[in-house]
Design a protein around this motif. Structure first.
Motif, mmCIF file in Angstrom:
data_model
loop_
_atom_site.group_PDB
_atom_site.id
_atom_site.type_symbol
_atom_site.label_atom_id
_atom_site.label_comp_id
_atom_site.label_asym_id
_atom_site.label_seq_id
_atom_site.Cartn_x
_atom_site.Cartn_y
_atom_site.Cartn_z
ATOM 1 N N SER A 83 47.377 26.392 39.392
ATOM 2 C CA SER A 83 48.102 27.146 40.447
ATOM 3 C C SER A 83 47.109 27.762 41.282
ATOM 4 N N GLY A 84 45.971 27.667 41.054
ATOM 5 C CA GLY A 84 45.015 28.421 41.865
ATOM 6 C C GLY A 84 44.949 30.072 42.064
ATOM 7 N N GLN A 85 45.858 30.466 40.865
ATOM 8 C CA GLN A 85 45.683 31.938 40.938
ATOM 9 C C GLN A 85 45.024 32.494 39.791
ATOM 10 N N TRP A 86 44.830 33.827 39.865
ATOM 11 C CA TRP A 86 43.993 34.307 38.824
ATOM 12 C C TRP A 86 44.883 34.861 37.736
ATOM 13 N N THR A 87 44.484 34.852 36.675
ATOM 14 C CA THR A 87 45.485 34.840 35.392
ATOM 15 C C THR A 87 44.307 35.360 34.328
#
Length: 99
Positions: A83-87
């Motif tokens: 997703s290219g999102q921080w998690t």
């Protein structure tokens, strides 16, 4: 065990330091280089403290304790490939073989 309580059995205790800043990552020259390599926004530094003296011969135990610590798991940020999102690390951590 609640966050911040000492551990039984002599294991490492880690504490997330959310307000620790890293001025080197916001320096103009560094942000320019991060932008040049398309890493601006894709790199992050986080700080954790621990309660024992680090012994190099116990490095494997230290690393395993870090990734299993209940104060690390919900706080350690990862950039998701999909997703290219921080998690957060959450329950999705893997054990890498040590040599």
């Amino acid at each position: 065990m609640a966050a911040g309580e000492p551990r039984d059995g002599g294991g490492y205790y880690f504490r997330f330091l959310p307000h620790r800043t890293f001025s080197s990552l916001s320096a103009r020259e560094i942000t320019s280089r991060l932008r040049q390599w398309s890493m601006l926004g894709r790199i992050q530094a986080q700080a954790f403290s621990f309660d024992q003296t680090f012994q190099p011969y116990q490095k494997d135990d230290f690393v395993m304790a870090f990734f299993k610590d209940p104060n690390v798991i919900p706080n350690l940020q990862l950039l998701s490939d999909s997703s290219g999102q921080w998690t957060t690390l959450g329950l999705y951590w893997c054990v890498l073989p040590f040599t």
